[in-house]
Scaffold this motif. Structure first.
Motif, PDB file in Angstrom:
ATOM      1  N   GLY A   1      17.005  -9.227 -35.671  1.00 43.27           N
ATOM      2  CA  GLY A   1      17.886  -8.861 -36.772  1.00 43.27           C
ATOM      3  C   GLY A   1      18.687  -7.587 -36.538  1.00 43.27           C
TER       4      GLY A   1
ATOM      5  N   LYS B   1      24.952  -6.682 -33.409  1.00 44.03           N
ATOM      6  CA  LYS B   1      25.531  -6.456 -34.715  1.00 44.03           C
ATOM      7  C   LYS B   1      26.897  -5.762 -34.594  1.00 44.03           C
TER       8      LYS B   1
ATOM      9  N   ASN C   1      32.846  -7.739 -47.758  1.00 44.57           N
ATOM     10  CA  ASN C   1      32.223  -6.739 -46.886  1.00 44.57           C
ATOM     11  C   ASN C   1      32.580  -5.373 -47.460  1.00 44.57           C
TER      12      ASN C   1
ATOM     13  N   GLY D   1      21.923  -5.455 -54.240  1.00 48.34           N
ATOM     14  CA  GLY D   1      21.866  -5.118 -52.825  1.00 48.34           C
ATOM     15  C   GLY D   1      22.153  -3.644 -52.635  1.00 48.34           C
TER      16      GLY D   1
ATOM     17  N   GLU E   1      13.078  -9.730 -43.019  1.00 49.22           N
ATOM     18  CA  GLU E   1      14.505  -9.972 -42.850  1.00 49.22           C
ATOM     19  C   GLU E   1      15.162 -10.379 -44.169  1.00 49.22           C
ATOM     20  N   ALA E   2      14.416 -10.998 -45.075  1.00 47.24           N
ATOM     21  CA  ALA E   2      14.966 -11.350 -46.386  1.00 47.24           C
ATOM     22  C   ALA E   2      15.362 -10.075 -47.138  1.00 47.24           C
ATOM     23  N   TYR E   3      14.512  -9.041 -47.017  1.00 45.13           N
ATOM     24  CA  TYR E   3      14.807  -7.748 -47.641  1.00 45.13           C
ATOM     25  C   TYR E   3      16.085  -7.158 -47.039  1.00 45.13           C
ATOM     26  N   PHE E   4      16.154  -7.129 -45.718  1.00 42.92           N
ATOM     27  CA  PHE E   4      17.305  -6.504 -45.064  1.00 42.92           C
ATOM     28  C   PHE E   4      18.568  -7.353 -45.139  1.00 42.92           C
ATOM     29  N   SER E   5      18.441  -8.609 -45.522  1.00 39.14           N
ATOM     30  CA  SER E   5      19.644  -9.426 -45.709  1.00 39.14           C
ATOM     31  C   SER E   5      20.457  -8.920 -46.893  1.00 39.14           C
ATOM     32  N   LYS E   6      19.829  -8.112 -47.755  1.00 38.46           N
ATOM     33  CA  LYS E   6      20.506  -7.534 -48.911  1.00 38.46           C
ATOM     34  C   LYS E   6      21.077  -6.152 -48.611  1.00 38.46           C
TER      35      LYS E   6
ATOM     36  N   HIS F   1      23.615  -3.745 -46.552  1.00 35.29           N
ATOM     37  CA  HIS F   1      24.878  -3.694 -45.816  1.00 35.29           C
ATOM     38  C   HIS F   1      24.873  -2.414 -44.977  1.00 35.29           C
TER      39      HIS F   1
END
Length: 400
Positions: free
Chosen positions: A143, A147, A223, A293, A360-365, A367
């Motif tokens: 993850g 990037k 974004n 987020g 990763e679900a946490y960090f998907s929020k 930016h």
């Protein structure tokens, strides 16, 4: 569609001057971005040889500890003993300072945040990194690899150091009910007027953009670092409105801790390390990743394009993301490590759980901080986004 040569050159000039002045280096190429910019042509190191005897680093405080701050906190001495590379560190207080220090040519590597990394790449200040020469890179969380802030067109420009989210913190004895939204810091009728705090940096404009993404979808923000004129003005207007309820802006995390302990601040943006320290000092605080987020950071160790000590620099990159050292620095600073195996090395068995290292679900929020550039980072063409220079000018205006 690739931008025309003149448009690309203009974007590069805007990006490089945003880092604190100066002109684009002779022969430099366009600024990088998701839609096709190409960075200057610089070759990555092809092999790591014997260390040159020293390495000169630019780093955030707490990232390069040699026991001088606390005898029990030292991951530099083992590196020096193993490699023969003496570590010399220059601590920087801001991303702008890091960019300017690296441009002097006196340093070999830097722990750049996402609001500096693209500027360093665009200016030709840092080189691509040959990750095959860094054994520890294999165990870095997927993850964090490839990037927008640490790679261009699939080419890595550094190795991930760690990551964290910018959270919402509040005093539980004052702010009720417990908030779950950033609205508590943006509501002009807030009952906490004068005791709201916010991060003191142009990159905080992205926090307003994240809130607007959720509350004003008609603006079309995809974004928070890619804002056209209308979107940018909406974020600026929101922050000018917020200014009326702000007690103080913070950049020194120790001062924010004191403000929450004293009650001078009761709600605002924060880091997990601040929450932990404040709780440890008996402040009645809690924190949450709000439902909209949040912004956050993922720092990258990058190597100077003209590093005088490239072998030692590569050895340092491998060391700082190795399981043991990465665990030590993540615990000391208060962030999620970048190396998955570091979770087995932390003194606190729950460190990675606390900092959501494997979530990763946490960090998907989240930016992650990324340098705003004129070429919209959300892939749009035919429209110009506000670059970092514009963000800096606007932040000065917002604060008044």
């Amino acid at each position: 569609m690739r931008p025309t040569g003149s448009a690309v050159t203009l974007a590069a000039l805007l990006l490089v001057t945003a880092c604190g002045g100066g002109s684009t280096p002779a022969g430099s190429a366009p600024a990088p971005g998701r839609s096709g910019f190409a960075p200057p042509k610089i070759d990555a190191l092809q092999s790591v040889g014997t260390g040159e005897g020293q390495v000169n680093l630019v780093a955030w405080a707490g990232y390069v500890e040699d026991g001088s701050t606390d005898p029990k906190v030292d991951w530099v001495t083992p590196f020096e003993q193993a490699t023969g590379c003496q570590v010399n560190t220059k601590i920087a207080g801001t991303s702008d300072e890091m960019v300017n220090l690296m441009r002097t040519g006196e340093y070999d590597a830097v722990s750049a945040s996402g609001d500096a990394s693209l500027r360093l790449i665009a200016a030709g200040t840092v080189a691509p990194v040959n990750t095959s020469l860094i054994p520890s890179y294999t165990d870095v969380f997927d993850g964090l690899k490839s990037k927008p802030w640490n790679s261009v067109n699939g080419v890595a420009y550094g190795v991930p150091h760690g990551r964290g989210a910018n959270l919402l913190m509040w005093r539980t004895d004052t702010v009720k009910p417990a908030p779950d939204s950033w609205s508590v810091v943006f509501d002009p009728a807030s009952p906490y007027k004068g005791k709201v705090t916010a991060y003191d940096s142009p990159i905080y404009i992205a926090d307003a953009a994240v809130y607007l993404m959720a509350t004003k979808p008609d603006l079309g923000i995809k974004n928070p670092y890619a804002l056209d004129d209308k979107q940018f003005q909406a974020a600026v207007d929101l922050l000018k409105q917020q200014k009326q309820i702000i007690g103080e802006y913070w950049s020194d995390y120790t001062k924010e801790i004191q403000a929450f302990k004293s009650g001078d601040s009761v709600v605002g943006t924060t880091w997990q390390v601040i929450v932990n320290v404040a709780k440890g000092e008996k402040a009645p605080v809690e924190a949450v990743l709000p439902k909209e987020g949040a912004t956050g950071w993922s720092d990258t160790w990058m190597v100077a394009a003209k590093a005088a000590h490239p072998n030692c620099a590569y050895k340092w990159l491998d060391h700082i993301i190795s399981p043991k050292a990465n665990a030590q620095v993540a615990e000391y600073f208060g962030e999620a490590p970048s190396n998955a195996k570091a979770c087995q090395e932390t003194a606190d068995a729950k460190h990675c759980e606390t900092f959501h290292a494997t979530d990763e679900a946490y960090f998907s929020k989240v930016h992650y901080w990324t340098t705003p550039i004129a070429q919209c980072l959300d892939g749009r063409t035919g429209v110009t986004c506000k670059d970092y220079a514009e963000w800096t000018r606007a932040w000065t205006e917002i604060k008044g």
